[in-house]
Write a protein that holds these residues in place. Structure first.
Motif, short mmCIF file in Angstrom:
data_model
loop_
_atom_site.label_atom_id
_atom_site.label_comp_id
_atom_site.label_asym_id
_atom_site.label_seq_id
_atom_site.Cartn_x
_atom_site.Cartn_y
_atom_site.Cartn_z
N ILE A 98 -19.34 -43.06 -17.29
CA ILE A 98 -18.63 -43.52 -18.37
C ILE A 98 -17.59 -42.34 -18.72
N TYR A 99 -18.15 -41.13 -18.51
CA TYR A 99 -17.24 -40.05 -19.00
C TYR A 99 -15.92 -39.77 -18.04
N TRP A 100 -16.22 -40.08 -16.66
CA TRP A 100 -15.31 -40.01 -15.64
C TRP A 100 -14.39 -41.06 -15.80
N ASP A 101 -14.91 -42.47 -16.28
CA ASP A 101 -13.99 -43.61 -16.62
C ASP A 101 -12.87 -43.09 -17.54
N VAL A 102 -13.54 -42.55 -18.66
CA VAL A 102 -12.54 -42.25 -19.50
C VAL A 102 -11.34 -41.31 -19.59
N ALA A 103 -11.91 -40.36 -18.66
CA ALA A 103 -10.99 -39.32 -18.25
C ALA A 103 -9.74 -39.85 -17.41
N LYS A 104 -10.37 -40.82 -16.49
CA LYS A 104 -9.38 -41.42 -15.64
C LYS A 104 -8.48 -42.39 -16.28
N ASP A 105 -9.10 -43.08 -17.31
CA ASP A 105 -8.34 -44.05 -18.04
C ASP A 105 -7.27 -43.44 -18.68
N LEU A 106 -7.59 -42.37 -19.25
CA LEU A 106 -6.54 -41.32 -20.03
C LEU A 106 -5.80 -40.50 -19.17
#
Ligand SMILES: Nc1ncnc2c1ncn2[C@@H]1O[C@H](COP(=O)(O)OP(=O)(O)OP(=O)(O)O)[C@@H](O)[C@H]1O
Ligand SMILES: [Mg+2]
Lengths: 271, 283
Positions: B181-189
């Motif tokens: 999830i923390y990679w996803d958030v970074a990618k999303d932002l």
């Protein structure tokens, strides 16, 4: 009564979903998550998605966000101002960074975009207050309740100010009172800025209260079951809207169909 | 007439459960904070051990020639310190340990973070690491001696080769442990690879990086003794062999105490840095 219902037919399309299918391949088996989903979300529309658990709602949102790739089909997103991010997602699960304080979490998107510090702080503070976390700016998520962590994630997405907001059951982990306040706040913000919002929820109530349209997906694998127009007047008020006789009508209609899909999902799961 | 309500009598075997501060954690609420109490215990436990040791030797329960009492060792310590020898030994060892530590730890962290972050780097380095990790680092000493001659460098490199693996392996594991999830958030932002390196991989892996650092510094102390047995003319390890040659067991114990003190001080320093850097873990 102010009726500011915008004729959705005349608006521009913000998100075009064309025949999207998604199959997850693992070593052992293939899971069909979405089958042939097509829908257009209009500019400035509050678009809700409902469907039984496991039907592919999150998968669809992740494809829209570019975090997952569809197996078939095409997505076309219109991006007007490249200065602003195209889309930002509020995730279903806990997603606040444990190693950042509330303030650092909320400003994370702005920091990545190199927004100057003074401006960043101002925007961050504004959203921290809007989600009711003032006084907790320097706390770490480990010191917050589950609902507070979720509000950090919501503030982070809003502070990023994208053209399209993708929200995956953002209020599901909030207590009832905070949820009502946040719903009212979201409606208020949205009625002010009219962003395109794609909003997943498992609550029909919530979908009717917030949305312009509701797309229902079938039980796994997700197909479009039906798209409902929510022709309730705006601005909406959470406290009053349930009293609207049309609300009950919409609820009954949507629940009648959703119930069938939820039962199908339960049969699939062997209940 | 209505009868007054009588609460039912408690059965004889009933009892009350009290939840009061301290009852759940088992720690009595006191004026000392938990952190202060832990620190007192941390300092107190080695002191207690020393006192016990003294008593055992004085009571004649062991042969004091092979196990001198702490006070006798302190006497020997002052003798050595007054000649200035001890200072030279300590300085030489500390220099080698710290140089070796830095030379090993920095690339260990960079490679470990890259392995965690980029599958391609992981694919390339995994077999190399697995194949070379089991080589005893001390076995490299003669090789380094042949290449670099006798001096400090060969010992520094042995320590570095010990440190690099422990940090690398722990760092890579630390990055891989970070939830998707923390990679996803970074990618999303819209995070770049460098953003992900500095804002997700590094802070997320920090707790395990520190595990690696603490293991490495312990390993460095282990290796220095062996490395200094040959070729060194100063060093705590060398002190042990010099004591052996002159059959002065008290001096050996001085070296043992110095080694354990070194290990202890390094760990305390690293713990303090960790407390400061990984604030979010102990809030
Ligand atoms: N990474 C993945 N690998 C394999 N299968 C997956 C993966 N992600 C989702 N799925 C499968 O795809 C289907 C849809 O999952 P998804 O998370 O989109 O459901 P959902 O509608 O969001 O459910 P919920 O309401 O419970 O959140 C499920 O059957 C799930 O098991
Ligand atoms: Mg979901």
């Amino acid at each position: 009564m102010v009726t500011s219902l915008i004729n959705s037919e005349k608006r521009q399309v913000s998100i075009q979903v064309k025949n999207i299918s998604k199959r997850f391949k693992t070593r052992k088996n293939i899971t069909e998550a979405l089958t042939n989903v097509s829908v257009d979300v209009k500019e400035g529309e509050f678009f809700c998605i409902v469907g039984p658990s496991g039907c592919g709602k999150t998968t669809l949102l992740r494809i829209l966000a570019g975090l997952e790739e569809q197996t078939d089909g095409e997505i076309i997103l219109s991006w007007h101002n490249p200065e602003r991010p195209l889309s930002t997602m509020v995730f279903q699960e806990q997603s606040a960074y444990p190693w950042l304080t509330v303030e650092q979490n909320v400003e994370y998107g702005l920091r990545l975009r190199k927004v100057p510090k003074s401006m960043r702080r101002q925007i961050t503070q504004e959203w921290i207050e809007k989600v009711g976390l003032q006084g907790f700016e320097h706390h770490y998520p480990g010191q917050l309740s589950g609902g507070m962590k979720q509000r950090v994630a919501i503030a982070r997405a809003f502070a990023n100010d994208p053209e399209i907001l993708l929200m995956d059951e953002p209020f599901a982990n909030l207590d009832e009172q905070t949820k009502i306040l946040m719903q009212q706040e979201l409606i208020h913000i949205w009625e002010g800025n009219r962003k395109t919002v794609v909003f997943i929820t498992h609550s029909i109530d919530e979908a009717i209260m917030m949305g312009d349209r509701i797309m229902m997906l079938t039980a796994h694998p997700g197909r479009v079951k039906q798209v409902f127009d929510i022709d309730l007047p705006r601005p909406r008020n959470i406290a009053e809207i349930r009293a609207n006789p049309h609300f009950a009508e919409l609820f009954t209609g949507i629940w009648g169909l959703l119930k069938i899909e939820v039962e199908n999902a339960r049969i699939q799961n062997g209940h | 007439m209505a009868q007054a309500f009588e609460p039912p009598a408690m059965p004889a075997n009933a009892h009350q459960v009290v939840r009061a501060p301290g009852a759940v954690t088992g720690i009595k609420q006191s004026r000392l904070s938990k952190a202060t109490r832990d620190r007192i215990l941390q300092i107190g436990s080695p002191l207690g051990l020393l006192a016990l040791w003294e008593v055992i030797v004085l009571a004649g329960m062991v042969n004091s020639r092979f196990l001198p009492a702490p006070t006798q060792i302190i006497g020997s310590f002052w003798n050595l310190a007054s000649t200035g020898l001890l200072y030279l030994d300590l300085k030489a060892s500390l220099y080698r340990i710290l140089m070796g530590f830095v030379i090993g730890v920095v690339p260990g962290m960079v490679i470990g973070l890259s392995m965690g972050l980029f599958p391609i780097v992981r694919t390339i380095f995994d077999p190399v690491v697995s194949a070379t990790y089991p080589i005893p680092k001390l076995a490299l000493l003669p090789l380094f001696m042949l290449i670099f001659g006798l001096g400090n460098l060969e010992m520094i490199l042995v320590i570095a080769s010990g440190a690099i693996y422990l940090v690398l392996i722990n760092t890579a594991a630390g990055v891989l442990e970070i939830s998707q999830i923390y990679w996803d958030v970074a990618k999303d932002l819209g995070a770049s690879w460098w953003d992900r390196f500095t804002t997700v991989a590094l802070p997320g892996a920090l707790p395990l990086i520190f595990t690696g650092l603490k293991l490495s510094i312990g390993m460095a102390v282990l290796l220095i003794v062996a490395a200094e047995s040959d070729g060194a003319n100063h060093g705590v390890g060398f002190l042990i062999w010099r004591a052996y040659d002159i059959y002065d067991i008290k001096q050996m114990y001085v070296a043992f105490v110095l080694l354990s003190l070194m290990g202890y001080v390094f760990t305390v320093v690293l713990n303090e840095i960790e407390r400061w850097l990984v604030k979010w873990r102990n809030v």
